[in-house]
Design a protein around this motif. Structure first.
Motif, PDB file in Angstrom:
ATOM      1  N   GLU A   2       0.898  -0.946   0.039  1.00 23.13           N
ATOM      2  CA  GLU A   2       0.143  -0.058   0.061  1.00 23.13           C
ATOM      3  C   GLU A   2       0.860   1.218  -0.066  1.00 23.13           C
ATOM      4  N   TYR A   3       0.666   2.053  -0.915  1.00 21.93           N
ATOM      5  CA  TYR A   3       1.382   3.297  -1.293  1.00 21.93           C
ATOM      6  C   TYR A   3       0.821   4.487  -0.979  1.00 21.93           C
ATOM      7  N   GLY A 104       6.491  14.890  27.989  1.00 17.85           N
ATOM      8  CA  GLY A 104       7.282  15.320  26.477  1.00 17.85           C
ATOM      9  C   GLY A 104       6.086  15.277  25.537  1.00 17.85           C
ATOM     10  N   THR A 105       6.416  14.869  24.407  1.00 18.92           N
ATOM     11  CA  THR A 105       5.412  14.866  23.284  1.00 18.92           C
ATOM     12  C   THR A 105       5.301  13.437  22.362  1.00 18.92           C
ATOM     13  N   LEU A 106       4.231  13.052  22.178  1.00 19.96           N
ATOM     14  CA  LEU A 106       4.025  12.124  21.162  1.00 19.96           C
ATOM     15  C   LEU A 106       3.760  12.655  19.898  1.00 19.96           C
ATOM     16  N   LEU A 107       4.400  12.476  18.957  1.00 19.92           N
ATOM     17  CA  LEU A 107       4.449  13.181  17.665  1.00 19.92           C
ATOM     18  C   LEU A 107       3.809  12.252  16.662  1.00 19.92           C
ATOM     19  N   ARG A 108       2.648  12.362  16.205  1.00 21.11           N
ATOM     20  CA  ARG A 108       2.029  11.508  15.218  1.00 21.11           C
ATOM     21  C   ARG A 108       2.379  12.297  13.691  1.00 21.11           C
ATOM     22  N   PHE A 109       2.986  11.499  12.985  1.00 23.62           N
ATOM     23  CA  PHE A 109       3.230  12.137  11.834  1.00 23.62           C
ATOM     24  C   PHE A 109       2.878  11.334  10.505  1.00 23.62           C
ATOM     25  N   THR A 110       2.208  12.089   9.569  1.00 23.61           N
ATOM     26  CA  THR A 110       1.644  11.438   8.390  1.00 23.61           C
ATOM     27  C   THR A 110       1.891  12.463   7.052  1.00 23.61           C
ATOM     28  N   GLU A 111       2.235  11.396   6.124  1.00 23.54           N
ATOM     29  CA  GLU A 111       2.431  12.254   4.814  1.00 23.54           C
ATOM     30  C   GLU A 111       1.404  11.299   3.832  1.00 23.54           C
ATOM     31  N   THR A 112       0.374  11.955   3.241  1.00 29.18           N
ATOM     32  CA  THR A 112      -0.478  11.500   2.091  1.00 29.18           C
ATOM     33  C   THR A 112      -0.317  12.128   0.752  1.00 29.18           C
ATOM     34  N   HIS A 131      10.313   9.110  -0.296  1.00 28.01           N
ATOM     35  CA  HIS A 131       9.897   9.837   0.755  1.00 28.01           C
ATOM     36  C   HIS A 131       9.907   9.080   2.230  1.00 28.01           C
ATOM     37  N   VAL A 132       9.822   7.833   2.190  1.00 28.62           N
ATOM     38  CA  VAL A 132      10.097   7.027   3.381  1.00 28.62           C
ATOM     39  C   VAL A 132      11.547   7.011   3.703  1.00 28.62           C
ATOM     40  N   ARG A 133      12.541   7.008   2.865  1.00 30.93           N
ATOM     41  CA  ARG A 133      13.978   7.103   3.083  1.00 30.93           C
ATOM     42  C   ARG A 133      14.242   8.457   3.696  1.00 30.93           C
ATOM     43  N   GLY A 134      13.529   9.355   3.055  1.00 34.40           N
ATOM     44  CA  GLY A 134      13.720  10.751   3.602  1.00 34.40           C
ATOM     45  C   GLY A 134      13.335  10.875   4.813  1.00 34.40           C
ATOM     46  N   TRP A 135      11.940  10.776   5.343  1.00 32.33           N
ATOM     47  CA  TRP A 135      11.567  10.830   6.491  1.00 32.33           C
ATOM     48  C   TRP A 135      12.146  10.072   7.551  1.00 32.33           C
ATOM     49  N   ASP A 136      12.645   8.745   7.004  1.00 30.28           N
ATOM     50  CA  ASP A 136      13.324   7.830   8.106  1.00 30.28           C
ATOM     51  C   ASP A 136      14.890   8.459   8.471  1.00 30.28           C
ATOM     52  N   HIS A 137      15.052   9.404   7.505  1.00 31.45           N
ATOM     53  CA  HIS A 137      16.611  10.084   7.983  1.00 31.45           C
ATOM     54  C   HIS A 137      16.068  11.521   8.730  1.00 31.45           C
ATOM     55  N   PHE A 138      15.294  12.263   8.225  1.00 32.03           N
ATOM     56  CA  PHE A 138      14.801  13.639   8.922  1.00 32.03           C
ATOM     57  C   PHE A 138      14.308  13.437  10.237  1.00 32.03           C
ATOM     58  N   LEU A 139      13.231  12.539  10.369  1.00 32.03           N
ATOM     59  CA  LEU A 139      12.565  12.503  11.760  1.00 32.03           C
ATOM     60  C   LEU A 139      13.339  12.221  12.895  1.00 32.03           C
ATOM     61  N   PRO A 140      14.138  11.410  12.945  1.00 35.92           N
ATOM     62  CA  PRO A 140      15.264  11.303  14.030  1.00 35.92           C
ATOM     63  C   PRO A 140      15.931  12.751  14.176  1.00 35.92           C
ATOM     64  N   ARG A 141      16.252  13.293  13.231  1.00 41.41           N
ATOM     65  CA  ARG A 141      16.956  14.455  13.375  1.00 41.41           C
ATOM     66  C   ARG A 141      15.974  15.498  14.212  1.00 41.41           C
ATOM     67  N   LEU A 142      14.882  15.429  13.801  1.00 41.46           N
ATOM     68  CA  LEU A 142      13.721  16.403  14.523  1.00 41.46           C
ATOM     69  C   LEU A 142      13.741  15.990  16.013  1.00 41.46           C
ATOM     70  N   VAL A 143      13.623  14.703  16.297  1.00 39.69           N
ATOM     71  CA  VAL A 143      13.531  14.337  17.847  1.00 39.69           C
ATOM     72  C   VAL A 143      14.860  14.748  18.477  1.00 39.69           C
ATOM     73  N   ALA A 144      15.989  14.372  18.008  1.00 41.66           N
ATOM     74  CA  ALA A 144      17.325  14.996  18.721  1.00 41.66           C
ATOM     75  C   ALA A 144      17.426  16.522  18.756  1.00 41.66           C
ATOM     76  N   TYR A 145      17.028  17.396  17.922  1.00 35.28           N
ATOM     77  CA  TYR A 145      16.991  18.686  17.625  1.00 35.28           C
ATOM     78  C   TYR A 145      15.922  19.345  18.929  1.00 35.28           C
TER      79      TYR A 145
END
Length: 153
Positions: A2-3, A104-112, A131-145
């Motif tokens: 499912e994409y 803290g915060t529970l962040l629920r992210f979606t891209e459609t 996009h999956v690869r991109g978000w898998d790279h950038f979301l951990p950076r968001l968490v740390a920052y």
């Protein structure tokens, strides 16, 4: 496979107020996602983000804010054609929902918006996986920052 959407649920060691600033303001966005950001976190505002700023391969991506409800939700449409309106057919919708959770915060992210593009299967799968690869790279950076910003005096 499912994409249709990308979904992530991530714990962030910062308050929803801090996380909201990190996901909605250019000075913070540039610390974890694009090289440059130009937007106002106001519904209907248009702007852009860029990757590879100052290089021959620079990619400028238009963005339109859909919802700005601090500190609960921030959403935007992006990746529509230059000068083109951001619609469900022409763009992707990114939504960040922020829920207070144990200090803290529970962040629920979606891209459609992948299927809505009307792409053939191979193009759809490639864009989705990119996009999956991109978000898998950038979301951990968001968490740390956000955690670093949240601990500043």
């Amino acid at each position: 496979m499912e994409y249709g959407s990308i979904e992530r649920e991530i714990r962030v060691e910062a308050t929803p107020e801090v996380v909201y600033e990190v996901i909605s303001t250019p000075e913070h966005l540039q610390e974890w996602w694009p090289d440059e950001a130009d937007l106002k976190p106001v519904p209907g505002a248009t702007g852009s983000i860029s990757f590879g700023a100052g290089t021959p391969d620079e990619k400028v991506v238009p963005l339109t804010v859909v919802e700005a409800d601090p500190p609960r939700r921030f959403s935007f449409r992006w990746a529509h054609g230059e000068g083109e309106a951001a619609t469900p057919v022409s763009s992707f919708l990114v939504t960040f929902d922020l829920v207070p959770s144990d200090g803290g915060t529970l962040l629920r992210f979606t891209e459609t918006g992948f299927r809505e593009k009307g792409w053939e299967a191979a193009v759809l799968e490639e864009a989705y996986q990119d996009h999956v690869r991109g978000w898998d790279h950038f979301l951990p950076r968001l968490v740390a920052y956000a955690a670093r910003v949240g601990t500043r005096p």
